[in-house]
Design an enzyme around this catalytic site. Structure first.
Site, PDB file in Angstrom:
ATOM      1  N   LYS A   1       0.955   8.492 -15.701  1.00  0.00           N
ATOM      2  CA  LYS A   1       1.089   8.966 -17.088  1.00  0.00           C
ATOM      3  C   LYS A   1       0.432   8.017 -18.092  1.00  0.00           C
ATOM      4  CE  LYS A   1       4.891  10.935 -18.605  1.00  0.00           C
ATOM      5  NZ  LYS A   1       6.346  11.103 -18.864  1.00  0.00           N
TER       6      LYS A   1
ATOM      7  N   TYR B   1      -2.802   4.646  -9.316  1.00  0.00           N
ATOM      8  CA  TYR B   1      -3.434   3.713 -10.254  1.00  0.00           C
ATOM      9  C   TYR B   1      -4.945   3.983 -10.321  1.00  0.00           C
ATOM     10  CZ  TYR B   1      -4.553  -0.875 -12.376  1.00  0.00           C
ATOM     11  OH  TYR B   1      -4.990  -1.892 -13.185  1.00  0.00           O
TER      12      TYR B   1
ATOM     13  N   SER C   1      -0.174  -0.628 -18.700  1.00  0.00           N
ATOM     14  CA  SER C   1      -0.126  -0.027 -17.358  1.00  0.00           C
ATOM     15  C   SER C   1       0.551  -0.990 -16.404  1.00  0.00           C
ATOM     16  CB  SER C   1      -1.534   0.248 -16.801  1.00  0.00           C
ATOM     17  OG  SER C   1      -1.418   0.805 -15.494  1.00  0.00           O
TER      18      SER C   1
END
Ligand code: UDP
Length: 313
Positions: A91, A145, A75
């Site tokens: 995603k 996030y 991430s």
């Protein structure tokens, strides 16, 4: 064990590769390199227990052979990165977590999810305990996030409850150390870069917002203990020593001998005002785990790594 680490070429992912290889495991690192970098794992090339697969984990993940554990660490992880890659951030937290869980289920592997203190948003409970549900703005710039990680936790718990998958969730608080991307925009790389170039440190807002910084080796020790533990619910891992960003700037200037002081810039939207982990659960379930590296020592190692990478020595 044969362990897959998504985000294995990232800051924390690459330190995990090192630790798990040193413990005698076989490691497969997977990364699409949008914020990771193969420089972080270049020293592992030629290690026959290590493989790197260039892949976006939001696409179907295929890994040949047995897999005993999946560590989902892929991430973007800096507020500047979420601004630049909002869709990828959503995603990888949502679709990427689904793929990682699907692989773990197919291989009958244990899954460790890298979650974050950002699930607490701009917290109204201080220090943050795992039973606090958080104060998150879903549509703000950080929401991509925060909400992706909250979804990831929900999805992980659903696989645990519905499929009986062995899962672990770590909520990682601010972590620093060698290999942080120099231009990732976070406070540690920004301040160290600025200090090493004799520039004033960019303090956002009044600098009265607080953070608590954990050295990467302390984090990794906690992660490994969590992976082996029986704890099915989220565990905070971080360093509870809290300071204001202004105090942190003074520490960096002192440590590097930077005389340029600070300059104030505007505070980013939804910047959490205070953050400190309550680590009593981690201490209880991870056999007395606690951070052991003092800030000055961790920063000295980080500054030395930055000097090398910036060609300053
Ligand atoms: N910050 C700062 N100057 C910088 C970068 C960040 O004052 O050059 C502040 C930021 O506003 C936040 C804190 O430092 O309050 C930590 O920011 P970071 O981007 O490292 O991550 P966060 O903890 O907000 O996720």
């Amino acid at each position: 064990m044969r362990i897959l680490i998504t985000g294995g070429a990232g800051f924390i992912g690459s330190h995990l590769c090192d630790r798990l290889l040193a413990d005698g495991h076989t490691v497969i690192a997977m990364d699409n390199l949008i914020t990771g970098n193969t420089d972080n794992i270049a020293h592992l090339a030629g290690n026959r227990n290590f493989t790197f697969i260039y892949q976006d984990v939001t696409d179907y993940i295929y890994v040949e052979g047995a897999v005993d554990a999946v560590l989902h660490f892929a991430s973007p992880a800096s507020p500047v990165d979420y601004l630049n890659y909002p869709i990828q951030t959503l995603k990888v937290g949502a679709l990427g977590t689904h793929k990682a869980l699907g692989l773990a289920k197919a291989k009958n592997a244990r899954l460790l999810l890298a979650s974050t203190s950002e699930v607490y948003g701009d917290p109204l409970v201080h220090p943050q305990t795992e039973d606090y549900w958080g104060n998150v703005n879903p549509i703000g710039p950080r929401g991509v996030y925060d909400e992706a990680k909250r979804f990831a936790e929900a999805m992980t718990m659903a696989y645990q409850r519905y499929h009986g998958l062995e899962t672990r969730i770590v909520r990682i608080f601010n972590t620093y150390g060698p290999r942080m991307r120099i231009n990732d925009g976070r406070v540690v790389p920004n301040f160290i870069f600025q200090a090493l170039h004799g520039q004033p440190l960019t303090v956002y807002g009044e600098g009265s917002q607080t953070r608590s910084f954990c050295y990467v080796s302390d984090l990794v020790e906690g992660l490994v203990r969590l992976l082996y533990s029986d704890e099915p619910e989220p565990v905070n891992i971080g360093n509870p020593v809290e300071m204001t960003i202004l105090q942190f700037a003074e520490t960096i200037n002192q440590l590097t001998g930077n005389a340029a002081g600070i300059v104030r810039q505007s505070l980013p939207v939804d910047d959490p005002k205070q953050r400190r982990p309550d680590i009593s659960k981690a201490q209880r379930v991870l056999h007395g785990w606690a951070p052991v590296v003092p800030l000055e020592q961790g920063l000295a190692a980080t500054v030395s790594d930055f000097r090398k990478r910036l060609g300053l020595i």
